[in-house]
Design an enzyme around this catalytic site. Sequence first.
Site, mmCIF file in Angstrom:
data_model
loop_
_atom_site.group_PDB
_atom_site.id
_atom_site.type_symbol
_atom_site.label_atom_id
_atom_site.label_comp_id
_atom_site.label_asym_id
_atom_site.label_seq_id
_atom_site.Cartn_x
_atom_site.Cartn_y
_atom_site.Cartn_z
ATOM 1 N N SER A 75 0.871 -1.186 0.000
ATOM 2 C CA SER A 75 0.000 0.000 0.000
ATOM 3 C C SER A 75 0.900 1.226 0.000
ATOM 4 O O SER A 75 2.077 1.142 0.387
ATOM 5 C CB SER A 75 -0.856 -0.005 1.277
ATOM 6 N N TYR B 155 -2.959 -1.076 10.585
ATOM 7 C CA TYR B 155 -2.857 -1.279 9.126
ATOM 8 C C TYR B 155 -1.522 -0.750 8.596
ATOM 9 O O TYR B 155 -0.814 -1.440 7.846
ATOM 10 C CB TYR B 155 -4.028 -0.571 8.428
HETATM 11 P P1 NAD Z 1 -11.251 -6.086 -0.459
HETATM 12 O O1 NAD Z 1 -11.835 -5.987 0.895
HETATM 13 O O2 NAD Z 1 -12.165 -6.146 -1.619
HETATM 14 O O3 NAD Z 1 -10.264 -7.337 -0.603
HETATM 15 C C1 NAD Z 1 -9.604 -7.943 0.446
HETATM 16 C C2 NAD Z 1 -9.800 -9.426 0.279
HETATM 17 O O4 NAD Z 1 -9.068 -10.122 1.272
HETATM 18 C C3 NAD Z 1 -11.280 -9.811 0.434
HETATM 19 O O5 NAD Z 1 -11.656 -10.625 -0.644
HETATM 20 C C4 NAD Z 1 -11.294 -10.563 1.736
HETATM 21 O O6 NAD Z 1 -12.277 -11.564 1.774
HETATM 22 C C5 NAD Z 1 -9.898 -11.146 1.746
HETATM 23 N N1 NAD Z 1 -9.511 -11.549 3.082
HETATM 24 C C6 NAD Z 1 -9.645 -10.865 4.242
HETATM 25 N N2 NAD Z 1 -9.183 -11.597 5.250
HETATM 26 C C7 NAD Z 1 -8.744 -12.771 4.722
HETATM 27 C C8 NAD Z 1 -8.177 -13.927 5.268
HETATM 28 N N3 NAD Z 1 -7.977 -14.052 6.592
HETATM 29 N N4 NAD Z 1 -7.824 -14.934 4.431
HETATM 30 C C9 NAD Z 1 -8.045 -14.838 3.090
HETATM 31 N N5 NAD Z 1 -8.596 -13.751 2.522
HETATM 32 C C10 NAD Z 1 -8.939 -12.738 3.333
HETATM 33 O O7 NAD Z 1 -10.255 -4.854 -0.585
HETATM 34 P P2 NAD Z 1 -9.083 -4.573 -1.647
HETATM 35 O O8 NAD Z 1 -8.997 -3.111 -1.739
HETATM 36 O O9 NAD Z 1 -9.286 -5.355 -2.878
HETATM 37 O O10 NAD Z 1 -7.800 -5.086 -0.866
HETATM 38 C C11 NAD Z 1 -6.854 -6.001 -1.420
HETATM 39 C C12 NAD Z 1 -5.470 -5.681 -0.925
HETATM 40 O O11 NAD Z 1 -5.078 -4.407 -1.445
HETATM 41 C C13 NAD Z 1 -5.339 -5.583 0.596
HETATM 42 O O12 NAD Z 1 -4.115 -6.162 1.006
HETATM 43 C C14 NAD Z 1 -5.325 -4.090 0.839
HETATM 44 O O13 NAD Z 1 -4.646 -3.753 2.020
HETATM 45 C C15 NAD Z 1 -4.579 -3.619 -0.400
HETATM 46 N N6 NAD Z 1 -4.776 -2.195 -0.721
HETATM 47 C C16 NAD Z 1 -5.991 -1.714 -1.133
HETATM 48 C C17 NAD Z 1 -6.091 -0.370 -1.449
HETATM 49 C C18 NAD Z 1 -7.381 0.260 -1.932
HETATM 50 O O14 NAD Z 1 -7.420 1.471 -2.111
HETATM 51 N N7 NAD Z 1 -8.426 -0.497 -2.194
HETATM 52 C C19 NAD Z 1 -4.997 0.475 -1.326
HETATM 53 C C20 NAD Z 1 -3.784 -0.052 -0.879
HETATM 54 C C21 NAD Z 1 -3.689 -1.393 -0.595
#
Ligand code: NAD
Length: 268
Positions: free
Chosen positions: A153, A166
């Site tokens: 991130s 986080y």
């Molecule tokens: P999201 O909530 O759609 O996806 C996260 C996924 O992780 C979900 O499908 C959830 O079910 C899964 N998950 C949660 N706990 C879990 C576990 N214990 N075991 C297996 N799967 C698990 O959100 P996203 O934005 O798609 O996030 C994906 C990644 O991207 C994350 O690591 C998040 O920190 C990172 N991220 C997202 C953003 C953003 O702006 N959306 C920015 C920076 C980083």
Amino acid sequence: MSYQPLQGQKALVTGASSGIGAGVAVALAAAGAEVVVNYASSVAGAEKVVDEIQAAGGKALALKADVSNEVEVAAMFSAMFAACGTIDILVNNAGLQQDALFEDMTLAQWNRVIGVNLTGMFLCSQLAVREMRRRGPDPALSKATGKIICMSSVHEIIPWAGHVNYAASKGGVKLFMQSLAQEVAPHRIRVNSVGPGAIQTPINRAAWDTPEALQALLKLIPYGRIGSPEDIGKAAVWLASDDADYVTGQTIFVDGGMTLYPEFADGG
Ligand code: NAD
């Protein structure tokens, strides 16, 4: 048929039933990989991703596991090896937020976020590295013996009040990724991160689902738009491909300039 730099390779994407993970799974499959769509609870979400990949002519299967649980992770890797034979590409994407002001943050909130976002990467990467080393290289498939991509991130470098757990997890991902990259480079395993900025997914709905929230968010993004899972999928395909064969230990920020200190554009 589009460019398929990952033809014949076996990939696992954790947390792939929604958001960025779903986008990455679809992009890897379009690039020719057979993809395991890991999910923690949403079997419907995972099956939708599998259906989308299969409808486009790709190969995918859904496997359930909580990435913070050692026994479930081991069972998922065994099931993947039974179905696909091996693993060439691991995308450590699963992640979550449990936000609280620091003084109110519970130990359970701290442990859950570190457990999924950081320990989950440790558990999955360890089994992937062991298998990649056991199997060895296959030059017909890839110059590298294996590729690991961590979903970090912008908060691996930008501090985030109200989200100490986080930001600590993503800061941890930075040196986890770099230290592992250093350790396994002699085995020709490449380890990199993608550092998304603001990507429109369920994790940050509150930041974009009203016009006011979106306007405030866009002040932090010099490029002037929120990102999409496809933006991240393209970066993941490149990092997994031989086009990035000399790239290891790097975080590629895909953030519309969020890490460029946007408040300095007309100040400072
Ligand atoms: P999201 O909530 O759609 O996806 C996260 C996924 O992780 C979900 O499908 C959830 O079910 C899964 N998950 C949660 N706990 C879990 C576990 N214990 N075991 C297996 N799967 C698990 O959100 P996203 O934005 O798609 O996030 C994906 C990644 O991207 C994350 O690591 C998040 O920190 C990172 N991220 C997202 C953003 C953003 O702006 N959306 C920015 C920076 C980083």
